[in-house]
Design an enzyme around this catalytic site. Structure first.
Site, PDB file in Angstrom:
ATOM      1  N   GLU A 127      37.624  31.755  37.946  1.00  0.00           N
ATOM      2  CA  GLU A 127      39.128  31.716  37.450  1.00  0.00           C
ATOM      3  C   GLU A 127      39.193  31.042  36.251  1.00  0.00           C
ATOM      4  OE1 GLU A 127      42.125  31.078  40.188  1.00  0.00           O
ATOM      5  OE2 GLU A 127      43.589  31.946  38.745  1.00  0.00           O
ATOM      6  N   GLY A 267      42.845  21.979  40.250  1.00  0.00           N
ATOM      7  CA  GLY A 267      43.022  21.441  41.692  1.00  0.00           C
ATOM      8  C   GLY A 267      41.975  22.087  42.724  1.00  0.00           C
ATOM      9  N   ALA A 268      42.101  23.411  42.598  1.00  0.00           N
ATOM     10  CA  ALA A 268      41.241  24.076  43.607  1.00  0.00           C
ATOM     11  C   ALA A 268      41.266  25.430  43.136  1.00  0.00           C
ATOM     12  CB  ALA A 268      41.691  23.953  44.797  1.00  0.00           C
ATOM     13  N   GLU A 270      40.793  29.557  44.716  1.00  0.00           N
ATOM     14  CA  GLU A 270      40.833  30.286  46.132  1.00  0.00           C
ATOM     15  C   GLU A 270      39.630  31.429  46.211  1.00  0.00           C
ATOM     16  OE1 GLU A 270      43.090  30.635  43.751  1.00  0.00           O
ATOM     17  OE2 GLU A 270      43.765  32.661  43.242  1.00  0.00           O
ATOM     18  N   ASN A 271      38.542  31.137  45.441  1.00  0.00           N
ATOM     19  CA  ASN A 271      37.511  32.277  45.794  1.00  0.00           C
ATOM     20  C   ASN A 271      37.427  32.644  47.173  1.00  0.00           C
ATOM     21  OD1 ASN A 271      36.530  30.805  43.321  1.00  0.00           O
ATOM     22  ND2 ASN A 271      36.049  29.451  44.626  1.00  0.00           N
ATOM     23  N   GLU A 304      45.623  27.406  48.887  1.00  0.00           N
ATOM     24  CA  GLU A 304      44.232  28.220  48.617  1.00  0.00           C
ATOM     25  C   GLU A 304      44.263  29.208  49.627  1.00  0.00           C
ATOM     26  OE1 GLU A 304      43.740  27.963  45.598  1.00  0.00           O
ATOM     27  OE2 GLU A 304      44.568  26.150  45.200  1.00  0.00           O
ATOM     28  N   HIS A 307      46.359  32.083  49.634  1.00  0.00           N
ATOM     29  CA  HIS A 307      45.774  33.233  48.556  1.00  0.00           C
ATOM     30  C   HIS A 307      45.203  34.394  49.270  1.00  0.00           C
ATOM     31  CE1 HIS A 307      47.188  32.169  44.525  1.00  0.00           C
ATOM     32  NE2 HIS A 307      46.741  31.000  44.289  1.00  0.00           N
ATOM     33  N   GLU A 326      50.539  33.600  41.848  1.00  0.00           N
ATOM     34  CA  GLU A 326      51.037  32.269  42.140  1.00  0.00           C
ATOM     35  C   GLU A 326      52.424  32.005  42.529  1.00  0.00           C
ATOM     36  OE1 GLU A 326      48.574  30.283  42.096  1.00  0.00           O
ATOM     37  OE2 GLU A 326      46.868  31.347  41.262  1.00  0.00           O
TER      38      GLU A 326
HETATM   39  N1  PHE Z   1      44.279  29.844  41.127  1.00  0.00           N
HETATM   40  C1  PHE Z   1      44.191  28.526  41.296  1.00  0.00           C
HETATM   41  C2  PHE Z   1      45.408  28.074  42.204  1.00  0.00           C
HETATM   42  O1  PHE Z   1      46.465  28.156  41.903  1.00  0.00           O
HETATM   43  C3  PHE Z   1      44.284  27.646  40.205  1.00  0.00           C
HETATM   44  C4  PHE Z   1      43.183  27.721  39.007  1.00  0.00           C
HETATM   45  C5  PHE Z   1      43.448  27.999  37.717  1.00  0.00           C
HETATM   46  C6  PHE Z   1      41.873  27.823  39.384  1.00  0.00           C
HETATM   47  C7  PHE Z   1      42.657  28.251  36.806  1.00  0.00           C
HETATM   48  C8  PHE Z   1      41.038  27.953  38.502  1.00  0.00           C
HETATM   49  C9  PHE Z   1      41.327  28.294  37.052  1.00  0.00           C
HETATM   50  O2  PHE Z   1      45.122  27.629  43.160  1.00  0.00           O
HETATM   51 ZN    ZN Z   2      47.468  29.324  43.239  1.00  0.00          ZN
END
Ligand code: PHE
Ligand code: ZN
Length: 938
Positions: A127, A267-268, A270-271, A304, A307, A326
């Site tokens: 992401e 930070g993290a 959510e794969n 996460e 998500h 988000e």
């Molecule tokens: N989607 C992730 C989150 O909100 C944040 C993220 C942004 C991760 C950009 C990777 C790249 O938890």
């Molecule tokens: Zn998120």
């Protein structure tokens, strides 16, 4: 040849993909320095081919193409077009198998986007647009495919190998290698793909879902850190349960994995079933993590995990709709934390974050709606507006509909859109359809930027015993949106009598009511009001607005002492203190003695003595509004006067409330084993905030207290608080304690980060020199984002006095470092440039000094497009404002042509050469100075 100029991507230009990928079979053959990636895709055409066949365009970034086959037949170079952004196949069949082989050098990837090496762990971050750095693919969220992944590597070097979905099989290969195969049955966008391989420690557990399925849960981390994963595991299990109970959402695979790595840009992420985390948001034990760390871990693990339904099962059609996943997921993690802990305290912290991060964004040149209409760099829409304000917009729908109807709406939403890529409109439509309501006007929250100002004026008529409350709204103009239409604003109100009791607002005796403001001015009438009330408005922060109510000091004190809504009780104190400190700033500027308000200090004193109050609330209420918050309330920021005013106020509290502070320090000791329950956290909060004030008192006896606490502390919360007070003071023990701390924790990388940041934020004359010295310390590394944020980021964003030093040394330092970092990790560099781009509200001298550094940065011929966007937009703002001394259009050209550049475009799409700079300089920005900001997670 490709045009390297970053283009503006408009929401309205959305077109559905010409080709869809149904299945992807990926093979990662990992070696020490190189990974051979084979991707076999089943693709079908989605457009009408009777007229003409559209080309298949695949995204690619810094990729090395090895071979390309359609239905088993190798394509010759003349069969496709390859440039530095796309792989184009002009005339593909209607349905076919495409095989792409690429080579990726994971160790050379310092951008940490795509496949990279984090201190020996091979991992991915896809992401937003990282998958295209692994293989050629239609890398957009509305292309959803089923993935199968095989990983092959040396068994000894990389024993653990993970990907999305369910584990299928593993086995031995020749030469000491092994393989592992994963199948993900759920179609997903490429940004949710992940692969991890490494020598990992591991904790495991399991969870039985509401329909009785067993899920195996695993948290992986670097070797030797497995003993710090228990709290994250506990948080994960509670998140899974909560989502079942509150939203009816059940987990959908046999396995759920989290991997913590030490090098991570955000930070993290959510794969699907393989969340990858910055290890700062996983690893914790009482000796290394503070209470604040524990809370953050809980909320990001929850975020996460949530998500999985809000983002993964139901995903977004285009990045402009980022808030669909988000905003909703932040709302969900906030609700989770509120249910697990104190709702009022959670609200106080979330609103503080919103005011610190999002309100300034909404008031500045980068203001954009929660669903932006355009972007240049997609990473720049990861903002406080999309995340935190996005969550408020979801919460307002909950408040307007009520909990039950809101749940009906989300049930319909999940049922209707499962497995699809959709838009924010679809979310609101589900709320409308489930409840037969019309939210057309409410939807303006998705399209209009800016924080509304809401004014409340009350009028009491003693004769008729009526109270008339007039609410009006006005939203300031933002770039590209000069005129705002009225919002739907839910405002919860209550009325306090002279004893501080809530008055009944209707015959049923309800004491709180949500008023719905839909016009620019509306009057609401309350009857049978026995005496003139004190208004408590926007209780629980029902709407993300600035409330303007003219309170007397007495009324502020009344609300601070009595409001039954704890959030508003806290906020009354914040507004009261702000009013007082702004007055003190004015006095300082006039050379007068600044005078703290006695009754504010008394009110804080009574919190300390009140044993019935929630301790965590007291800890929050004792903290003065930050220097940054006070600055945001001023037209021209006076950094030094603010610092001084706040210092005088702290000192007054420390002297006048000395006895109360000492008593509360003693009373709130937490003896025995560390526990992270709310009560213990609250006690530590009050105790340490009391100590913070006492440390401002020069009495030697009090000065000794922080030193004693430092040495006798049994957990990091107490030790970290104590050392921070010492570091901010002139204590003779300062150096000794800093050395002691480093020697104790030098093998704990995350604790070393605390050590770096506490020195960077100390408001002292020698801080900048110290920071420069620390750049060469063994505990610092420019290629690790956590280190960079802890030292350089903490200095520029968390130390206003030193960063804004009058001689410009702080600005120059940040520019020097970001020019260097931009070559290593442009994403992180661009984010960290934000403090330098926010010159608008400073005095003219500082404005000039900042712009000088911005100009220097933009002169760098190798500057990344990420950083270029931030800097150029900030400078463009100066041009728009006709601020004198700013480099005009011609100047920008001049700088560029004066450079050594040859006129050709650089090859990587992160780099831009001179031609594109000249072109971009002409582009008028409408989203200048975007800060990709995330409380965490993002
Ligand atoms: N989607 C992730 C989150 O909100 C944040 C993220 C942004 C991760 C950009 C990777 C790249 O938890
Ligand atoms: Zn998120």
């Amino acid at each position: 040849m490709s045009d390297n100029k970053p283009q503006t991507v408009y929401r309205k230009d959305y077109q559905k993909p010409d080709y869809q990928v149904d299945e992807v079979d990926l093979d990662f053959d990992i070696h020490d320095d190189i990974t051979h990636v084979t991707s076999v895709m089943n693709i079908h055409s989605e457009h009408d081919r009777s007229g003409n066949v559209k080309p298949l365009v695949l995204d690619g970034d810094e990729l090395n193409l090895v071979s390309l086959k359609i239905n088993g037949k190798t394509l010759k170079p003349e069969d496709y077009i390859l440039d530095d952004k796309f792989l184009t196949i002009p005339n593909p069949p209607e349905k076919f198998k495409l095989e792409v082989k690429t080579d990726v050098k994971q160790k050379e990837n310092t951008q940490l986007q795509g496949l990279y090496d984090s201190d020996g762990i091979i991992c991915t971050k896809c992401e937003t647009e990282g998958f295209r750095r692994i293989t050629f693919f239609p890398d957009r969220p509305d292309v959803m495919a089923k993935y199968t992944t095989t990983i092959r590597a040396d068994k000894e070097k990389l024993p653990v190998m993970l990907s999305n979905g369910n584990f299928k099989e593993e086995g031995e290969l020749e030469d000491g290698r092994h393989y592992s195969k994963w199948v993900d049955p759920h179609p997903k966008p490429s940004y949710l793909f992940a692969v991890v391989a490494g020598k990992l420690d591991h904790v495991k557990d399991n969870f039985k879902t509401m329909s009785g399925k067993d899920v195996s849960l695993n948290i992986y981390c670097e070797k030797g850190k497995g003993d710090k994963c228990d709290y994250a595991m506990d948080s994960l299990k509670r998140s899974m349960k909560w989502d079942e109970e509150k939203f009816g959402r059940e987990y959908d695979l046999d396995i759920f994995n989290i991997v913590a790595v030490s090098k991570f840009n955000s930070g993290a992420c959510e794969n699907k079933s393989l969340n990858v985390f910055n290890d700062a948001l996983v690893l914790a034990n009482p000796e290394t993590a503070t209470d604040a760390n524990y809370k953050k871990i809980e909320s990001v693990v929850g975020h996460e995990y949530f998500h999985n339904w809000t983002g993964n099962r139901v995903t977004i059609k285009q990045w402009h709709d980022l808030s669909l996943k988000e905003g909703f997921t932040v709302y969900r993690d906030q609700e989770f934390s509120s249910d697990e802990r104190s709702r009022a305290v959670q609200r106080i912290q979330d609103v503080s974050d919103l005011r610190a991060g999002q309100f300034p964004e909404d008031a500045g040149p980068s203001a954009h709606p929660i669903r932006p209409d355009s972007y240049i760099s997609v990473r720049n829409i990861y903002t406080g507006t999309v995340y935190e304000k996005g969550a408020e917009v979801i919460r307002m729908q909950e408040r307007l509909l009520g909990k039950e109807k809101f749940r009906k709406g989300t049930d319909l939403y999940f049922k209707r859109h499962d497995g699809k890529a959709i838009t924010c409109d679809d979310f609101v439509k589900a709320m409308e359809d489930a409840n037969s309501v019309d939210l057309a006007q409410f939807k303006r929250w998705y399209s209009q930027a800016g924080t509304p100002d809401v004014t409340a004026k009350g009028k009491y008529d003693a004769k008729t015993k009526t109270y008339e409350l007039t609410l009006s709204q006005k939203t300031p103009a933002t770039p590209d949106q000069p005129i705002k239409k009225d919002f739907v604003i839910p405002v919860e109100v209550g009325l306090l009598d002279k004893n501080g009791k809530d008055m009944p607002l209707d015959i049923e005796g309800k004491t709180s009511k949500v008023l719905k403001l839909t016009k620019s001015t509306q009057t609401f009438k309350f009857e049978n009001v026995e005496e003139p009330p004190v208004l408590s408005a926007n209780r629980g922060f029902t709407a993300p607005v600035n409330m303007n109510i003219e309170y007397s000091d007495k009324e502020y004190a009344h609300l601070m002492a009595h409001d039954s809504d704890l959030f508003n009780r806290w906020d009354a104190g914040q507004q009261y203190a702000t009013k007082n400190m702004l007055q003190m700033v004015k006095d300082i500027q006039k050379g007068k003695e600044p005078k703290p308000d006695e009754s504010y200090i008394k009110a804080i004193g009574s919190y300390l003595k009140d044993d019935k109050l929630d301790k965590e609330f007291v800890a929050e209420a004792m903290v003065l509004p930050s220097e940054k918050y006070i600055a945001d309330q001023m037209d021209v920021i006076d950094v030094d006067a603010i610092h001084k005013a706040r210092g005088v106020m702290q000192k007054a509290i420390s002297v006048e409330l000395k006895d109360e502070l000492l008593a509360s320090y003693e009373k709130n000791q937490t003896l025995g084993e560390y526990s992270y329950d709310t009560e213990s956290m609250g006690k530590r909060g009050v105790k340490n905030t009391s100590l913070a004030y006492l440390s401002k008192n020069d009495e030697p006896k009090l000065q000794k207290m922080m030193v004693n606490q430092y040495y006798s502390a049994k957990n990091m919360t107490d030790r970290d608080s104590a050392i921070r007070f010492v570091v901010n003071s002139d204590s003779p023990k300062r150096k000794e304690i800093l050395d002691d701390f480093y020697n104790r924790y030098k093998d704990e990388s995350l604790v070393v980060d605390k050590w770096l940041s506490m020195q960077a934020v100390a408001p002292r004359a020698d801080t900048l020199d110290k920071v420069k010295e620390l750049m060469n310390h063994e505990g610092f590394a420019m290629d690790n984002p956590n280190k960079v944020r802890s030292l350089i980021g903490a200095f520029s964003a968390g130390n206003p006095v030193c960063f804004h030093a009058k001689d410009g040394s702080g600005y120059e330092f940040l520019a020097d470092q970001m020019i260097k970092l931009d070559k290593i990790n442009p994403q992180v560099a661009a984010k960290m440039l934000t403090p330098l781009s926010r010159w608008k509200k400073l005095d003219p001298e500082r404005q000039e000094l900042m712009k000088k550094q911005l100009t220097r940065i933009i002169n760098d011929p190798e500057l990344s497009s990420n950083s270029y966007e931030v800097v150029s937009k900030s400078l463009a703002m100066a041009k728009d404002d006709k601020v004198k001394g700013f480099a005009k259009d011609g100047d920008v050209k001049g700088f560029v042509s004066g450079n050594k550049g040859t006129g050709e475009l650089a090859h990587s799409n992160e780099k831009i050469g001179k031609i594109s700079i000249v072109k971009q300089a002409k582009q008028k920005s409408n989203m200048a100075d975007l800060i990709p900001r995330r409380k965490m997670g993002r």
